[in-house]
Design an enzyme around this catalytic site. Structure first.
Site, short mmCIF file in Angstrom:
data_model
loop_
_atom_site.label_atom_id
_atom_site.label_comp_id
_atom_site.label_asym_id
_atom_site.label_seq_id
_atom_site.Cartn_x
_atom_site.Cartn_y
_atom_site.Cartn_z
N HIS A 80 38.31 58.92 38.21
CA HIS A 80 37.33 58.83 39.30
C HIS A 80 37.23 60.21 39.94
O HIS A 80 38.20 60.97 39.94
CB HIS A 80 37.88 57.81 40.30
CG HIS A 80 36.95 57.40 41.39
ND1 HIS A 80 36.76 58.15 42.52
CD2 HIS A 80 36.17 56.30 41.53
CE1 HIS A 80 35.90 57.52 43.31
NE2 HIS A 80 35.53 56.39 42.74
N GLN B 138 42.41 50.72 41.26
CA GLN B 138 42.07 49.54 40.48
C GLN B 138 43.32 48.79 40.02
O GLN B 138 43.27 47.58 39.82
CB GLN B 138 41.22 49.92 39.26
CG GLN B 138 39.88 50.55 39.59
CD GLN B 138 38.95 49.64 40.39
OE1 GLN B 138 39.04 48.41 40.31
NE2 GLN B 138 38.08 50.23 41.17
N LYS C 264 39.72 47.19 48.26
CA LYS C 264 39.53 46.69 46.90
C LYS C 264 40.48 45.53 46.60
O LYS C 264 40.57 45.07 45.47
CB LYS C 264 39.74 47.82 45.89
CG LYS C 264 38.66 48.90 45.96
CD LYS C 264 38.91 49.96 44.90
CE LYS C 264 38.16 51.23 45.16
NZ LYS C 264 36.74 51.13 44.83
N CYS D 11 31.06 57.10 40.07
CA CYS D 11 31.90 58.24 40.48
C CYS D 11 32.74 58.76 39.31
O CYS D 11 33.88 59.20 39.51
CB CYS D 11 32.83 57.88 41.64
SG CYS D 11 31.93 57.48 43.14
N ASP E 229 46.86 56.83 40.37
CA ASP E 229 45.73 56.33 41.13
C ASP E 229 45.71 54.82 40.90
O ASP E 229 45.33 54.35 39.84
CB ASP E 229 44.44 57.00 40.63
CG ASP E 229 43.20 56.40 41.28
OD1 ASP E 229 43.33 55.39 42.00
OD2 ASP E 229 42.11 56.94 41.05
C1 LIG Z 1 39.97 54.37 39.97
C2 LIG Z 1 39.51 54.69 41.36
N1 LIG Z 1 40.06 55.72 42.00
C3 LIG Z 1 39.71 56.04 43.25
C4 LIG Z 1 38.75 55.33 43.94
C5 LIG Z 1 38.40 55.77 45.33
O1 LIG Z 1 38.68 54.78 46.26
P1 LIG Z 1 38.21 54.98 47.76
O2 LIG Z 1 36.73 55.17 47.71
O3 LIG Z 1 38.61 53.72 48.44
O4 LIG Z 1 38.91 56.18 48.28
C6 LIG Z 1 38.15 54.25 43.30
C7 LIG Z 1 37.12 53.45 43.98
O5 LIG Z 1 35.96 53.66 44.00
C8 LIG Z 1 38.52 53.93 41.99
O6 LIG Z 1 37.96 52.91 41.34
#
Ligand SMILES: Cc1ncc(COP(=O)(O)O)c(C=O)c1O
Lengths: 150, 411
Positions: B122, B202, B225, B365, B199
């Protein structure tokens, strides 16, 4: 999906699938790149000017049906028009898809472009429909940087 | 097995109609819905014991502090961290990763060091490291992906080396659904002297998570999430790193003593929580953790595995569909990215919306991953505990309808 018929008109689906003037102009004297970072749509627009007149126009890129059809139909409607006429057409088109204003007196006829009226009910798609036009404006102004709808 | 019908009753929003049809919410990888208990916990705080924490010597403040700190304990328990002081509350996953990139990265990364990421990350696990690498003259390396969307592990020996200082990878891809073999990768990186950030944005909401077993140095995830409110993220870190690293943000609460020209830091975890935190949402997140704990993360995973298998099977029969990611459900979570030949994902999303089916269309993203897959976008359906086979049927039916609408236009 009856409610969506207004957006996905037959003509739009057709131009989305089989875009006209979908080619790079090798002898282009103006060009610009447009980019919608939200959905990753990208368009490269090429112009060949004859004085103030758009003598030839082509585009390449990938995008949704709305943006591809809009680009395709735009190229058909501005070919042979002057810079000023194209700009006036964009303004009228913009009013149409945002639903912001009725045609001002003396505004150019939209002709086939009127099929994009359905876009006004889907605010997030306005950017798709106007990206090619913003890119055209940039090409005419010979801006170097990438146009972004964000 | 989950009692999905009973679970659905806890989510008022799932009873709503969208565009005149019952809502089918399949954008859980972006954010999940919140059960009534979470919303009530939020309201209850504001209604009954709203006060700033760690400051007041009056009852309300004590109560709010206690409730807030209890959630830290719950969070620690949820991911198997023995020490609640290793749980830092942030705004989201993104801020948790940035905390490490700033506090750890600015201290320990030097010119020529290497940071190993993957092609499926991401943006929030790419850009902080790009900024760091640019600033420090460090080098980014990326583990590639195979055709079916798994990590390409063949040339790992060339990527994870003595120069590697950090391995930062996602537990589960938010686009492909791929569940990565993080444990062996962590062991490999540790053997080379590197540290590891997972990370878990998910991973944590959908899979049982035990940080001691994983042995990761840091784990980042987001409350929103996993049934919780927006505005709360978590950074778990090994105590030795959290002790050694300098603070991230400076200000109130994170200090021990302040003079005009210098200060000393508070103990863990408060050293990393500058200013008034998101008290209300942290407390409501506690209710989300209770809810998930009651169901059990093994059951969450089993439900999603079953639903995903069903969806993969049904979707794969739609003419012109292309499904990205691993073929076997064992290798993937409840995320399915797909496209339809000749139809842009944006148009798929729009037409599905007209059927009351909420999915995501776009680059999610993950622009570098889109490049790798050679697409500008995908359509993505993602599941959670309240989704049903009937909803998958509604999705499939709607995708078939899209296919029909667009094939009209084919010459
Ligand atoms: C794999 C992953 N990493 C990071 C994020 C970023 O999460 P957040 O927008 O809550 O900071 C997301 C969510 O969009 C994600 O799916």
């Amino acid at each position: 999906m009856s409610d969506l018929r207004d957006l996905y008109q037959e003509v739009i689906l057709d131009h989305g699938k089989n875009p006209r003037n979908f080619r790079k102009l090798e002898d282009a004297d103006h060009q610009a790149e447009g980019n919608n970072p939200l959905c990753g749509d990208r368009i490269n627009l090429y112009l060949k000017m004859d004085g103030e007149v758009i003598a030839d126009i082509g585009f390449q890129g990938r995008g949704c049906a709305i943006s591809t059809a809009s680009a395709s139909m735009m190229t058909e409607s501005v070919k042979g028009k002057t810079r000023a006429e194209a700009e006036a057409l964009f303004q009228r088109f913009h009013e149409l898809v945002t639903g912001e204003a009725e045609a001002s007196p003396g505004a150019p006829e939209l002709g086939k472009l009127a099929v994009f009226a359905g876009v006004r009910d889907y605010p997030i798609r306005v950017k798709c429909a106007t990206l090619p036009w913003h890119t055209l404006r940039a090409a005419l102004e010979e801006k170097q940087e990438t146009v972004s709808t964000e | 097995m989950l009692d999905v019908q009973a679970i659905r009753k806890d989510f008022d929003i799932l009873g709503r109609e969208m565009r005149g049809k019952p809502l089918v919410y399949l954008d859980n990888a972006a954010t999940t819905q919140k059960p009534r208990v979470v919303i009530e916990a939020l309201v209850e705080y504001y209604r009954n014991y709203n006060a700033n924490i760690h400051r007041g010597i009056y009852y309300l403040s004590e109560l709010a502090t206690e409730k807030y700190e209890q959630v830290r304990e719950k969070t620690a328990r949820f991911i198997g961290a023995p020490d609640p002081a290793t749980i830092i509350f942030t705004r989201n996953t993104t801020e948790a990763i940035n905390l490490v990139a700033y506090a750890w990265g600015r201290q320990y990364i030097e010119p020529g060091d290497e940071i190993v990421l993957t092609e499926m990350e991401h943006h929030s696990n790419l850009v902080p490291w790009q900024l760091l690498a640019q600033e420090k003259g460090a080098r980014l390396r990326h583990i590639g992906i195979t055709e079916d969307g798994r990590l390409a592990l063949d040339d790992l020996d060339e990527i994870i080396t003595e120069r590697t200082k950090l391995l930062s990878i996602t537990r589960m891809s938010n686009v492909l659904g791929t569940i990565n073999p993080v444990k062996p990768l962590i062991d490999r990186a540790h053997a080379k002297g590197a540290i590891c950030l997972i990370d878990g944005a998910q991973g944590v909401p959908h899979l049982p998570t035990e940080v001691l077993e994983l042995d990761c140095d840091f784990l980042a995830f987001s409350a929103h999430k996993m049934l919780g409110p927006t505005g709360v993220g978590v950074l778990y870190g090994k105590r030795e790193w959290l002790e050694r690293m300098p603070p991230f943000l400076g200000g109130g609460d994170m200090i021990s003593r302040v003079w005009l020209d210098r200060a000393t830091w508070n103990k863990l975890p408060w050293k990393y929580e500058a200013g008034t935190p998101n008290i209300a949402d942290v407390i409501a997140f506690g209710a989300a953790l209770d809810y998930l704990e009651q169901i059990g993360m093994e059951a969450v995973r089993a439900h999603e595995r079953e639903l995903t298998a069903y969806a993969l099977e049904q979707l794969s029969r739609v003419p012109g569909i292309r499904i990205f990611g691993p073929r076997h459900v064992e290798d993937r979570g409840g995320v399915i990215s797909f496209d339809l030949e000749g139809v842009h994902p944006h148009d798929i999303g729009q037409l599905l919306d007209a059927e009351g089916v909420a999915i995501r269309a776009g680059h999610h993203c993950c622009q570098p991953l889109m490049e790798r897959l050679d697409v500008s976008a995908t359509a993505r359906a993602s599941f959670y505990i309240y989704n049903t086979e009937e909803e998958v049927d509604r999705l499939v039916e709607a995708v078939r309808k899209v296919e029909r609408v667009f094939s009209r236009a084919v010459n």
